[in-house]
Structures are given as structure tokens and as C-alpha cells.
Design a protein around this motif. Structure first.
Motif, PDB file in Angstrom:
ATOM      1  N   SER A 107     -11.263  35.349  69.431  1.00  0.00           N
ATOM      2  CA  SER A 107     -11.172  37.427  69.313  1.00  0.00           C
ATOM      3  C   SER A 107     -11.874  38.162  68.698  1.00  0.00           C
ATOM      4  O   SER A 107     -12.575  38.615  69.663  1.00  0.00           O
ATOM      5  CB  SER A 107      -9.497  38.104  69.025  1.00  0.00           C
ATOM      6  N   GLY A 108     -13.150  37.160  67.173  1.00  0.00           N
ATOM      7  CA  GLY A 108     -14.369  38.387  67.222  1.00  0.00           C
ATOM      8  C   GLY A 108     -15.260  38.490  67.708  1.00  0.00           C
ATOM      9  O   GLY A 108     -15.799  39.289  68.007  1.00  0.00           O
ATOM     10  N   ILE A 109     -15.245  37.879  69.425  1.00  0.00           N
ATOM     11  CA  ILE A 109     -16.273  37.707  70.638  1.00  0.00           C
ATOM     12  C   ILE A 109     -16.249  39.534  70.689  1.00  0.00           C
ATOM     13  O   ILE A 109     -17.566  39.927  71.102  1.00  0.00           O
ATOM     14  CB  ILE A 109     -16.737  36.659  71.200  1.00  0.00           C
ATOM     15  N   ILE A 221      -7.893  39.882  80.319  1.00  0.00           N
ATOM     16  CA  ILE A 221      -7.769  38.323  79.026  1.00  0.00           C
ATOM     17  C   ILE A 221      -9.300  37.458  79.812  1.00  0.00           C
ATOM     18  O   ILE A 221      -8.859  37.235  80.497  1.00  0.00           O
ATOM     19  CB  ILE A 221      -6.192  38.688  78.673  1.00  0.00           C
ATOM     20  N   LEU A 222      -9.999  37.020  78.257  1.00  0.00           N
ATOM     21  CA  LEU A 222     -10.067  35.633  78.299  1.00  0.00           C
ATOM     22  C   LEU A 222      -9.746  35.037  77.043  1.00  0.00           C
ATOM     23  O   LEU A 222      -9.680  35.739  76.490  1.00  0.00           O
ATOM     24  CB  LEU A 222     -11.709  36.289  78.819  1.00  0.00           C
ATOM     25  N   ALA A 313      -6.957  33.915  69.181  1.00  0.00           N
ATOM     26  CA  ALA A 313      -8.036  33.348  70.432  1.00  0.00           C
ATOM     27  C   ALA A 313      -8.512  34.336  71.661  1.00  0.00           C
ATOM     28  O   ALA A 313      -9.763  33.554  71.714  1.00  0.00           O
ATOM     29  CB  ALA A 313      -7.036  32.113  71.454  1.00  0.00           C
ATOM     30  N   GLN A 314      -8.134  35.029  72.098  1.00  0.00           N
ATOM     31  CA  GLN A 314      -8.660  35.865  72.871  1.00  0.00           C
ATOM     32  C   GLN A 314      -8.961  37.252  73.196  1.00  0.00           C
ATOM     33  O   GLN A 314      -9.366  38.131  72.085  1.00  0.00           O
ATOM     34  CB  GLN A 314      -7.054  36.507  74.010  1.00  0.00           C
ATOM     35  N   VAL A 315      -9.901  37.834  74.049  1.00  0.00           N
ATOM     36  CA  VAL A 315     -11.003  38.923  74.263  1.00  0.00           C
ATOM     37  C   VAL A 315     -10.159  39.498  75.136  1.00  0.00           C
ATOM     38  O   VAL A 315      -9.946  39.010  75.995  1.00  0.00           O
ATOM     39  CB  VAL A 315     -12.377  38.619  74.158  1.00  0.00           C
ATOM     40  N   ARG A 331     -13.997  26.157  81.962  1.00  0.00           N
ATOM     41  CA  ARG A 331     -13.298  26.181  80.319  1.00  0.00           C
ATOM     42  C   ARG A 331     -12.829  27.333  80.245  1.00  0.00           C
ATOM     43  O   ARG A 331     -12.361  27.536  79.512  1.00  0.00           O
ATOM     44  CB  ARG A 331     -14.378  26.106  79.875  1.00  0.00           C
ATOM     45  N   VAL A 332     -13.208  28.469  80.112  1.00  0.00           N
ATOM     46  CA  VAL A 332     -12.395  29.994  80.324  1.00  0.00           C
ATOM     47  C   VAL A 332     -11.535  29.907  81.233  1.00  0.00           C
ATOM     48  O   VAL A 332     -11.532  30.398  82.149  1.00  0.00           O
ATOM     49  CB  VAL A 332     -13.384  30.752  79.989  1.00  0.00           C
TER      50      VAL A 332
END
Ligand code: FE2
Ligand code: ZN
Length: 375
Positions: A107-109, A221-222, A313-315, A331-332
Motif C-alpha cells: 500500500s505504500g506505493i 484496487i490493485l 498489500a493493496q493500493v 501478476r497484479v
């Protein structure tokens, strides 16, 4: 310090001046001869007949001359440079695991998501290369300032390669409607999933372009599926193994088609690197497993699904008209919050391109103008 050649029955072992040794099999050396008789000089495909080689092949002589200079018993000569030999020498799979362009994220991204404007992509090969490099590293990228017009998403995708049609057509419109063909065309929440896991050729890059967005809710959400799979492997190695071993029957059907294939949820290579995630519980057919194995499988699947749904884990982000998200559907995983269709429109248009076309284009851009026959 000298270079040493040690000729054995089936190979020559080269000890380089730095002390490192590499073994080169005679069959391998003969098969990789790069002379004009053995490789078509323009097409650069092998002309040499691999299958016709005697299995016990050995040379008449081997000397070092800036590379391996080999005279074969039939008089043919092969020369392979030191640089080529060192580049192609065998490395154990464990060494390959470190050689990976992928950058994991959580999620930090959200503070600095990979993004680019359409104008930068169109500024020249460097812009295109930066864009594709971001998609390869992070598995996703946002393109900003795309005209919010129907079919603009196809034009964005075709900056890379021709779009890959699916049973939903060349492109598809994600809009809430009555009698939907699939859950995407409703206002329901969609948990993170990969698209079309039922298709043999689900290996694709997905584009989702926002045309209109006035509705309440519906945030995108990704989640990095490879990062989640690594967490699963670390915490529950048996669960990870089950998800790579057990094929699941994935199925999509409507009036026109019934597309069924068996694939595991997670695929890895020999080095243990993740290659592909297929995860879409909506398209999973009843498990055809012994109840004991089914029990273990469900526990593994649920553990993995919970890692994917972990908000840390999510953005999550709200698309604006003109934004286009691109993600590696192997992957995503992508999802969305539910929305209230009576509060305003929400209209996305999407399409796919083949992942080989995307990676192949990027690798060609990275050659820096080198003659492709040298690599
Ligand atoms: Fe989807
Ligand atoms: Zn040759």
C-alpha cells in the motif's frame, strides 16, 4: 594468472584468469556455432542440424584464441568469443532468482505510484521505454491525460502492439447494466482478481481507461500478486505448493461460448520465480478432488485470498476521466469498491494486449540499436 583448458570426454572446462571455471559441452559448442553456414546470416535462425549431431561428438582440437577455437573431426571450424561464452555459461537456477527486474510493492506505493503522461510516452522512444519499463518493474502503471474519448484506450494500447481480442471483443465497456454478461458490468464490489483465467491465452496486459466517473464509490484496487505469493510461500510453504500443483477448472460461459481450461492458481519457474497468478473465484468450477485434498486446497486458497485482500498489500485510488491503468494480468490483481449507480455515471473502457508483444517491444527498445544478431 593463466587461462586453463581441461579437455574431457564430452566437454572442455575453461578456468578463466579470475579462477572461475565453466564447463562447455562439445554438443552445445557445436550446436551454437555462429558461422554463416550454421546460422542464416540475416534471419539469424539456426541452419545447423541439431538432431543430426552424433551424440558422442568430440573435437579434433580446441585452443584458446580470444575465445574457444574448435576444429571438428569433419573439418568444420567454430569460434566463440570469450564474451559470448561468459554470457551464456551455465548458471544454477538459484543464481537466476536474484536476476529479476520485478519490484515488489504494497500500500505504500500510493505515495508515488508509477505513472506517466500520454505526452511523455509520445515524446519519443525514451518515453515509450520508460513507460514499458515501469509496467515490467511494478506490474502496473497509470497513464494520465489520455483524452476521455471512446476508443482512446485502443490507441494507447496500440502504441505498444495490436490489441488482443477476447470473447468480450476487441475492447469492452465496464458499465453497470441490467442482465450483465459478467460481474464487472454491475455495481457490485469486485475483490481482487485476474481476468479471464479460463482462457489458455490469459497471458496479457490489461488497459482500463476512465471515460466518466461521477458515481459515489467504485474506487479501483490493485495488489501485487507475486508479493502475496511470496508471503504465502514464506508463511505456509505447503499451501503455496498446493496452489502450484493442483490444476483448477476455470470456466466462462455465455450464449455464444463456453471456454474451459485447467490451470493452477500459481505458476513458478525452476528457479522458484513467480510466472503467473490465476485467481478469480467467480470463474472456479467445482473442485474435482478427494475431500482430504480439497480440504487442504481450500485452506491454501483461502490463505492466499486473505493475503490478497489485506489492505496493507493493496493500493486503492479513484480514477479520474482521462486516467488509464495498465497492469500485468498475470501478476497484479485488480478489483473495485461497490458503487451507487444512481449517484452518477461510471464508465471505463478496457482492452488487452498480448504480454509477449509488450515484453518483446520493451526488449527491442532496450537493445540500444545493437545488431540483434550479436545478443
Ligand atoms: Fe476484471
Ligand atoms: Zn559453423
Amino acid at each position: 594468472v593463466y587461462l586453463l583448458l581441461d579437455q574431457r570426454d564430452d566437454r572442455v572446462v575453461v578456468t578463466w584468469p579470475d579462477g572461475h571455471s565453466d564447463g562447455f559441452l562439445y554438443l552445445w559448442l557445436r550446436d551454437n556455432c555462429r558461422c554463416a553456414e550454421c546460422r542464416e546470416p540475416a534471419a539469424w535462425e539456426r541452419l545447423h542440424d541439431t538432431v543430426a549431431m552424433p551424440v558422442g561428438l568430440s573435437p579434433a582440437s580446441v585452443v584458446f584464441d580470444g575465445g574457444l577455437s574448435i576444429r571438428w573431426r569433419d573439418g568444420h571450424r567454430t569460434w566463440l568469443s570469450e564474451g559470448w561464452l561468459r554470457k551464456h555459461a551455465f548458471r544454477p537456477p538459484s543464481d537466476l532468482a536474484a536476476d529479476c527486474a520485478e519490484i515488489s510493492w504494497d500500500s505504500g506505493i500510493a505515495a508515488a505510484p508509477p505513472q506517466i503522461t500520454l505526452a511523455e510516452i509520445d515524446s519519443g522512444p525514451a518515453g515509450l521505454r520508460r513507460w514499458l519499463g515501469l509496467v515490467r518493474s511494478y506490474g502496473f502503471c497509470l497513464v494520465r491525460q489520455v483524452p476521455a474519448e471512446v476508443d482512446a484506450v485502443i490507441a494507447v494500447a496500440e502504441r505498444i502492439a495490436a490489441v488482443q481480442p477476447s470473447n468480450f471483443g476487441r475492447s469492452f465497456h465496464v458499465i453497470s447494466k441490467p442482465d450483465p454478461e459478467n460481474l464487472a458490468y454491475t455495481a457490485h464490489r469486485l475483490h481482487p482478481h485476474t481476468d479471464i483465467p479460463n482462457r489458455y491465452s490469459a497471458a496479457n496486459l490489461q488497459f482500463l481507461h476512465c471515460l466518466q466517473f461521477g458515481a459515489q464509490g467504485g474506487e479501483s484496487i490493485l495488489v501485487d500478486g507475486f508479493a502475496a505469493a511470496r508471503k504465502l510461500a514464506a508463511a505456509h510453504p505447503d499451501a503455496h505448493r498446493l496452489l502450484t500443483d493442483i490444476p483448477v477448472r476455470w470456466r466462462y460461459q455465455d450464449q455464444a461460448v463456453d471456454i474451459v481450461n485447467h490451470f493452477p492458481v500459481i505458476r513458478t519457474d525452476r528457479a522458484g520465480r513467480h510466472l503467473e497468478i490465476r485467481f478469480h473465484t467467480g470463474l472456479m468450477e467445482p473442485l474435482d478432488l478427494d475431500p482430504d485434498l480439497a480440504s487442504s486446497f481450500y485452506q491454501a486458497l483461502i490463505a492466499f485470498g486473505r493475503l490478497l485482500r489485506d489492505p496493507a498489500a493493496q493500493v486503492a485510488f479513484r480514477m479520474m476521466p482521462g486516467d488509464c491503468q495498465i497492469f500485468d494480468n498475470q501478476r497484479v490483481l485488480h478489483g473495485r469498491a461497490s458503487f451507487d449507480p444512481s449517484s452518477g455515471p461510471r464508465h471505463l473502457q478496457g482492452c488487452y494486449i498480448d504480454k509477449d508483444d509488450f515484453l518483446g517491444r520493451l526488449r527491442a527498445l532496450e537493445r540500444d540499436g545493437n545488431d540483434f544478431r550479436r545478443t
